[in-house]
Motif scaffolding. Structure first.
Motif, PDB file in Angstrom:
ATOM      1  N   SER A  39      34.231  20.796  38.418  1.00  0.00           N
ATOM      2  CA  SER A  39      35.756  20.673  38.616  1.00  0.00           C
ATOM      3  C   SER A  39      36.029  19.023  38.231  1.00  0.00           C
ATOM      4  N   VAL A  40      35.302  18.377  38.568  1.00  0.00           N
ATOM      5  CA  VAL A  40      35.384  16.617  38.268  1.00  0.00           C
ATOM      6  C   VAL A  40      35.642  16.506  36.727  1.00  0.00           C
ATOM      7  N   THR A  41      34.495  16.936  36.131  1.00  0.00           N
ATOM      8  CA  THR A  41      34.582  16.510  34.772  1.00  0.00           C
ATOM      9  C   THR A  41      35.460  17.311  33.959  1.00  0.00           C
ATOM     10  N   LYS A  42      35.842  18.571  34.348  1.00  0.00           N
ATOM     11  CA  LYS A  42      37.183  19.176  33.559  1.00  0.00           C
ATOM     12  C   LYS A  42      38.246  18.713  33.940  1.00  0.00           C
ATOM     13  N   ALA A  43      38.255  17.912  35.181  1.00  0.00           N
ATOM     14  CA  ALA A  43      39.815  17.376  35.781  1.00  0.00           C
ATOM     15  C   ALA A  43      39.733  16.072  34.836  1.00  0.00           C
ATOM     16  N   ILE A  44      38.842  15.529  34.600  1.00  0.00           N
ATOM     17  CA  ILE A  44      38.792  14.147  33.573  1.00  0.00           C
ATOM     18  C   ILE A  44      39.141  14.562  32.356  1.00  0.00           C
ATOM     19  N   ASP A  45      38.438  15.715  31.739  1.00  0.00           N
ATOM     20  CA  ASP A  45      38.936  16.066  30.480  1.00  0.00           C
ATOM     21  C   ASP A  45      40.523  16.331  30.336  1.00  0.00           C
ATOM     22  N   TYR A  46      40.991  17.104  31.284  1.00  0.00           N
ATOM     23  CA  TYR A  46      42.269  17.716  31.135  1.00  0.00           C
ATOM     24  C   TYR A  46      42.971  16.241  31.345  1.00  0.00           C
ATOM     25  N   PHE A  80      42.744   2.688  28.726  1.00  0.00           N
ATOM     26  CA  PHE A  80      42.693   3.751  29.928  1.00  0.00           C
ATOM     27  C   PHE A  80      42.041   4.895  29.507  1.00  0.00           C
ATOM     28  N   VAL A  81      42.341   5.519  28.076  1.00  0.00           N
ATOM     29  CA  VAL A  81      41.392   6.746  27.725  1.00  0.00           C
ATOM     30  C   VAL A  81      39.931   6.336  27.729  1.00  0.00           C
ATOM     31  N   GLY A  82      39.822   5.228  27.086  1.00  0.00           N
ATOM     32  CA  GLY A  82      38.304   4.837  27.139  1.00  0.00           C
ATOM     33  C   GLY A  82      37.696   4.539  28.318  1.00  0.00           C
ATOM     34  N   VAL A  83      38.216   4.040  29.546  1.00  0.00           N
ATOM     35  CA  VAL A  83      37.737   3.957  30.744  1.00  0.00           C
ATOM     36  C   VAL A  83      37.594   5.194  31.121  1.00  0.00           C
ATOM     37  N   ALA A  84      38.649   6.056  31.255  1.00  0.00           N
ATOM     38  CA  ALA A  84      38.416   7.546  31.842  1.00  0.00           C
ATOM     39  C   ALA A  84      37.371   7.984  31.304  1.00  0.00           C
ATOM     40  N   LEU A  85      37.274   8.303  29.958  1.00  0.00           N
ATOM     41  CA  LEU A  85      36.026   8.930  29.213  1.00  0.00           C
ATOM     42  C   LEU A  85      34.823   8.267  29.456  1.00  0.00           C
ATOM     43  N   GLU A  89      31.694  10.154  31.402  1.00  0.00           N
ATOM     44  CA  GLU A  89      30.211  10.146  30.888  1.00  0.00           C
ATOM     45  C   GLU A  89      29.378   9.781  31.904  1.00  0.00           C
ATOM     46  N   LYS A  90      29.651   8.687  32.619  1.00  0.00           N
ATOM     47  CA  LYS A  90      28.680   8.043  33.630  1.00  0.00           C
ATOM     48  C   LYS A  90      28.537   9.084  34.647  1.00  0.00           C
ATOM     49  N   TYR A  91      29.529   9.993  35.099  1.00  0.00           N
ATOM     50  CA  TYR A  91      29.674  11.011  36.294  1.00  0.00           C
ATOM     51  C   TYR A  91      28.785  12.107  35.675  1.00  0.00           C
ATOM     52  N   VAL A  92      28.694  12.413  34.439  1.00  0.00           N
ATOM     53  CA  VAL A  92      27.696  13.504  33.926  1.00  0.00           C
ATOM     54  C   VAL A  92      26.450  13.545  33.690  1.00  0.00           C
ATOM     55  N   SER A  93      26.147  11.873  33.377  1.00  0.00           N
ATOM     56  CA  SER A  93      24.989  11.514  33.127  1.00  0.00           C
ATOM     57  C   SER A  93      23.977  10.845  34.226  1.00  0.00           C
ATOM     58  N   GLN A  94      24.724  10.750  35.390  1.00  0.00           N
ATOM     59  CA  GLN A  94      23.985  10.177  36.413  1.00  0.00           C
ATOM     60  C   GLN A  94      24.147  10.805  37.845  1.00  0.00           C
ATOM     61  N   PRO A  95      23.627  12.263  37.773  1.00  0.00           N
ATOM     62  CA  PRO A  95      24.190  13.032  38.796  1.00  0.00           C
ATOM     63  C   PRO A  95      23.505  12.570  40.293  1.00  0.00           C
ATOM     64  N   GLU A  96      22.449  11.672  40.345  1.00  0.00           N
ATOM     65  CA  GLU A  96      21.928  11.046  41.287  1.00  0.00           C
ATOM     66  C   GLU A  96      23.130  10.278  41.935  1.00  0.00           C
ATOM     67  N   ASN A  97      23.883   9.735  41.420  1.00  0.00           N
ATOM     68  CA  ASN A  97      24.833   8.672  41.840  1.00  0.00           C
ATOM     69  C   ASN A  97      26.350   9.328  41.809  1.00  0.00           C
ATOM     70  N   ALA A  98      26.328  10.658  41.837  1.00  0.00           N
ATOM     71  CA  ALA A  98      27.742  11.203  41.885  1.00  0.00           C
ATOM     72  C   ALA A  98      28.677  10.825  42.865  1.00  0.00           C
ATOM     73  N   SER A  99      28.301  10.691  43.994  1.00  0.00           N
ATOM     74  CA  SER A  99      29.290  10.071  45.127  1.00  0.00           C
ATOM     75  C   SER A  99      29.670   8.667  44.593  1.00  0.00           C
TER      76      SER A  99
END
Length: 133
Positions: A39-46, A80-85, A89-99
């Motif tokens: 849901s987080v990755t979809k929300a960021i994409d949207y 802003f778009v660069g920071v959001a994307l 990417e960070k959220y997807v690539s580092q699942p151990e640090n998700a929170s």
């Protein structure tokens, strides 16, 4: 992130877009707190797609009214778009640090939007109104 009348620019189109963006950010925040990774990755994409459309609308207002701070404002949009994307990417690539990344997403996006809407967007709306739009 909740909409408040203090964020109103006086431009109905811009304000309606901002209300939608705030709602999207609120959903993103809730999804990240609940650690709903998909849901987080979809929300960021949207959100990124929506703000690109919104930024395009604002940039048309800038061009139409020959806004003197147009290049600076457009750069803020691009950043802003660069920071959001990048956060996505960070959220997807580092699942151990998700929170931790979820908190970073929330703070970064909320802070940026608040500052941008209250500063740059209100200045643009004031200029556009004076110009006659």
């Amino acid at each position: 992130m909740k909409w408040h009348s203090s964020y109103e620019t006086g431009n109905t189109t811009v304000d309606n877009d901002h209300k939608e963006i705030f709602s999207l950010v609120d959903s993103l925040i809730n999804s990240s707190f609940e650690n709903q990774r998909e849901s987080v990755t979809k929300a960021i994409d949207y959100l990124a797609g929506y703000v690109v459309r919104h930024f395009g609308n604002e940039e048309r207002l800038m061009e139409e009214s020959n806004y003197p701070r147009m290049e600076e404002h457009k750069k803020q949009h691009s950043d802003f778009v660069g920071v959001a994307l990048g956060l996505r990417e960070k959220y997807v690539s580092q699942p151990e640090n998700a929170s931790d990344i979820g908190l970073e997403i929330n703070k970064t996006i909320v802070d940026w939007l608040s500052e941008h809407v209250l500063g740059s967007d209100k200045a643009l709306a004031d200029h556009y109104k004076k110009w006659g739009g």
